[in-house]
Design an enzyme around this catalytic site. Structure first.
Site, PDB file in Angstrom:
ATOM      1  N   LYS A   6       0.869  -1.176   0.000  1.00 46.67           N
ATOM      2  CA  LYS A   6       0.000   0.000   0.000  1.00 46.67           C
ATOM      3  C   LYS A   6       0.899   1.217   0.000  1.00 46.67           C
ATOM      4  CE  LYS A   6      -4.525   0.387   0.126  1.00 46.67           C
ATOM      5  NZ  LYS A   6      -5.472  -0.626  -0.357  1.00 46.67           N
TER       6      LYS A   6
HETATM    7  P1  NAD Z   1     -12.961   7.196  -3.188  1.00 42.92           P
HETATM    8  O1  NAD Z   1     -11.957   8.246  -2.949  1.00 42.92           O
HETATM    9  O2  NAD Z   1     -13.410   6.911  -4.586  1.00 42.92           O
HETATM   10  O3  NAD Z   1     -14.267   7.487  -2.320  1.00 42.92           O
HETATM   11  C1  NAD Z   1     -14.234   7.700  -0.957  1.00 42.92           C
HETATM   12  C2  NAD Z   1     -15.594   8.205  -0.540  1.00 42.92           C
HETATM   13  O4  NAD Z   1     -15.643   8.317   0.870  1.00 42.92           O
HETATM   14  C3  NAD Z   1     -15.932   9.584  -1.106  1.00 42.92           C
HETATM   15  O5  NAD Z   1     -17.289   9.622  -1.501  1.00 42.92           O
HETATM   16  C4  NAD Z   1     -15.719  10.493   0.104  1.00 42.92           C
HETATM   17  O6  NAD Z   1     -16.499  11.672   0.041  1.00 42.92           O
HETATM   18  C5  NAD Z   1     -16.212   9.567   1.202  1.00 42.92           C
HETATM   19  N1  NAD Z   1     -15.831  10.007   2.530  1.00 42.92           N
HETATM   20  C6  NAD Z   1     -14.648  10.508   2.959  1.00 42.92           C
HETATM   21  N2  NAD Z   1     -14.732  10.840   4.251  1.00 42.92           N
HETATM   22  C7  NAD Z   1     -16.000  10.540   4.648  1.00 42.92           C
HETATM   23  C8  NAD Z   1     -16.712  10.667   5.862  1.00 42.92           C
HETATM   24  N3  NAD Z   1     -16.133  11.171   6.944  1.00 42.92           N
HETATM   25  N4  NAD Z   1     -17.994  10.258   5.911  1.00 42.92           N
HETATM   26  C9  NAD Z   1     -18.606   9.745   4.821  1.00 42.92           C
HETATM   27  N5  NAD Z   1     -17.976   9.601   3.628  1.00 42.92           N
HETATM   28  C10 NAD Z   1     -16.699  10.000   3.555  1.00 42.92           C
HETATM   29  O7  NAD Z   1     -12.368   5.867  -2.504  1.00 42.92           O
HETATM   30  P2  NAD Z   1     -12.751   4.360  -2.791  1.00 42.92           P
HETATM   31  O8  NAD Z   1     -11.792   3.832  -3.793  1.00 42.92           O
HETATM   32  O9  NAD Z   1     -14.204   4.254  -3.011  1.00 42.92           O
HETATM   33  O10 NAD Z   1     -12.330   3.686  -1.388  1.00 42.92           O
HETATM   34  C11 NAD Z   1     -13.210   3.666  -0.285  1.00 42.92           C
HETATM   35  C12 NAD Z   1     -12.766   2.565   0.661  1.00 42.92           C
HETATM   36  O11 NAD Z   1     -12.765   1.314  -0.024  1.00 42.92           O
HETATM   37  C13 NAD Z   1     -11.355   2.720   1.240  1.00 42.92           C
HETATM   38  O12 NAD Z   1     -11.339   2.157   2.525  1.00 42.92           O
HETATM   39  C14 NAD Z   1     -10.526   1.852   0.308  1.00 42.92           C
HETATM   40  O13 NAD Z   1      -9.327   1.407   0.939  1.00 42.92           O
HETATM   41  C15 NAD Z   1     -11.489   0.709   0.087  1.00 42.92           C
HETATM   42  N6  NAD Z   1     -11.217  -0.085  -1.119  1.00 42.92           N
HETATM   43  C16 NAD Z   1     -11.158   0.480  -2.342  1.00 42.92           C
HETATM   44  C17 NAD Z   1     -10.934  -0.325  -3.458  1.00 42.92           C
HETATM   45  C18 NAD Z   1     -10.941   0.237  -4.864  1.00 42.92           C
HETATM   46  O14 NAD Z   1     -10.827  -0.552  -5.793  1.00 42.92           O
HETATM   47  N7  NAD Z   1     -11.111   1.536  -5.059  1.00 42.92           N
HETATM   48  C19 NAD Z   1     -10.732  -1.695  -3.297  1.00 42.92           C
HETATM   49  C20 NAD Z   1     -10.811  -2.244  -2.010  1.00 42.92           C
HETATM   50  C21 NAD Z   1     -11.054  -1.428  -0.939  1.00 42.92           C
END
Ligand code: NAD
Length: 419
Positions: free
Chosen positions: A107
């Site tokens: 990461k």
């Molecule tokens: P992203 O940046 O696309 O979206 C994150 C979202 O969370 C946004 O809508 C943001 O506004 C929201 N957010 C931030 N702070 C917040 C709060 N305090 N309350 C409510 N919403 C809030 O990120 P993502 O890729 O969707 O990742 C989200 C989670 O999923 C992370 O934990 C990431 O590690 C995990 N994840 C992502 C992937 C991937 O393929 N993108 C894969 C596995 C896990």
């Protein structure tokens, strides 16, 4: 003394200890399994648009190399630090091993709020970060992907920067790229579609009909918005949603298309509606069949876990449940069916693996092939977790972690310790 500090790494450590106790890993093997192989910290300077220079802190942690190269996302968020990145790398390892991918976990990230940068500044930051990482990454060493705060465009800048230094196009150095730059069909939707597929398996096991079921989703980025859409496609009503700017709840259901349009036009949920506004913390406690935290770590805590009113807790985010809350879930909330993060959100890394394989072979698959293969891998992992939880009489989380940790441990044992 360790450089891996903070509540998120402690959480990974506590989860590991619980599983290590359960599967009786001798104490002299534990540090080798838990602590990362390598951790890199870099200063990333850029010119701001106002002519000043600013330096951001960047990190990359590679957990283990026993099964192949390391693989993992890059996070751009204000509070990124070494301990958090290390915990996320460790979880990636157990996740890859759980679903049978030939990777260790990694990461990375930069401590920055990407919303405060112009597009030019974001490009400069992304390119300089990748340039700083060149000695440590490679097609068969460490492959990056998107995570919170990064996206397809940033992956394209990473790939282009790496390729410029190699003097040839090396598409496989990152995954989650646009299809036009060597990405795969289906990667953008992979995590959210995977979340919805795993939820569908849980609904079937609980004999709940998806049409008629309801959901609440925290986070409306890549994972949250695609999970919402894939659940709506299956007939699940979206009752609540939030992002970093606003939270909404309507027991009669929110209009997903209107939400997506609003975010496309305004960049965030704020201003969507005056009627259904709700306190963001309260949103997690509203009645629904499926609660999907898809934003941050540590949002299900010992403070709110007893007030959850869901049947399924589907962890789209990494590490959304604290160990304290997890104990309550295991001991007092057996009414909640937990889909642990390393199973629930594994769709992202599975399709990232498919992208890497396609880039290496320069042979590309269509969307049906990608999603068909994704579902087969997820089904196998879901069945294995349910079987292990039943046979060992343990929680789904402990079962998922035990399968992943067992696989990494087995690979280390067979290879031995060099020299
Ligand atoms: P992203 O940046 O696309 O979206 C994150 C979202 O969370 C946004 O809508 C943001 O506004 C929201 N957010 C931030 N702070 C917040 C709060 N305090 N309350 C409510 N919403 C809030 O990120 P993502 O890729 O969707 O990742 C989200 C989670 O999923 C992370 O934990 C990431 O590690 C995990 N994840 C992502 C992937 C991937 O393929 N993108 C894969 C596995 C896990």
């Amino acid at each position: 003394m360790t450089i891996y500090t903070g509540p998120v790494f402690e959480m990974a450590e506590r989860q590991f200890d619980a599983v290590a106790n359960h599967i009786a890993i001798p104490s002299d093997e534990r540090s080798r399994l838990l602590y990362p192989k390598r951790a890199i910290a870099v200063s990333v300077p850029i010119h701001r648009d106002d002519g000043t220079t600013e330096v951001f802190q960047g990190y990359r942690v590679q957990h283990h190399l026993s099964l192949g190269p390391t693989k993992g996302g890059t996070r751009f968020a204000q509070n990124v630090h070494m301990g958090e990145v290390a915990a996320l790398a460790v979880w990636m390892s157990w996740k890859c091993a759980l679903v049978g991918l030939p990777y260790g976990g990694a990461k990375g990230g930069i401590a920055v709020d990407p919303h405060t940068l112009s597009r030019r500044e974001l490009e400069a930051l992304s390119r300089r970060y990748m340039q700083e990482m060149i000695p440590f990454v490679g097609l068969h060493t460490d492959v990056m992907a998107p995570d919170m705060g990064t996206n397809e465009q940033i992956m394209a800048w990473f790939m282009d920067t790496y390729s410029m230094y190699q003097g040839r196009t090396v598409t496989g150095i990152v995954t989650g790229k646009p299809v036009a730059s060597g990405g795969t069909e289906g990667r953008r939707e992979a995590t959210g579609r995977g979340v919805a597929h795993i939820i569908a398996r849980a609904l079937a096991q609980l004999k709940i009909n998806p049409s008629g079921a309801t959901s609440v989703i925290q986070g409306f980025g890549n994972v949250g918005s695609v999970s919402a859409a894939a659940l709506v496609e299956r007939g699940v009503k979206l009752r609540g949603v939030s992002d970093h700017t606003a939270a909404y709840y309507d027991p009669m259901g929110l209009n997903l298309e209107a939400l997506l349009k609003h975010v496309a036009a305004h960049g965030a949920l704020r201003g969507f509606s005056n009627q259904s506004v709700i306190d963001p913390d309260e949103l997690l406690e509203m009645p629904c069949d499926i609660l999907v935290p898809a934003a941050l770590e540590c949002v299900i805590t010992d403070q709110n876990v007893n007030r959850l009113k869901c049947r399924i807790l589907a962890e789209g985010a990494n590490g959304p449940t604290t160990p304290e809350a997890d104990v309550v879930l295991q001991q007092q909330r057996d009414d909640i069916f937990v889909l642990p993060d390393i199973l629930c959100n594994a769709g992202g890394v599975i399709v990232s693996y498919f992208e890497w394989v396609q880039d290496l072979q320069q042979l590309f698959w269509d969307e049906n092939e990608v999603f068909g293969r994704l579902e087969r891998v997820l089904d196998r992992a879901f069945d294995n977790v349910m079987k292990r939880a039943k046979s060992d009489n343990i929680s789904h989380r402990t079962a998922a972690l035990a399968i992943g940790i067992d696989r990494v441990r087995g690979a280390k044992q067979k290879r031995g310790l060099f020299p």
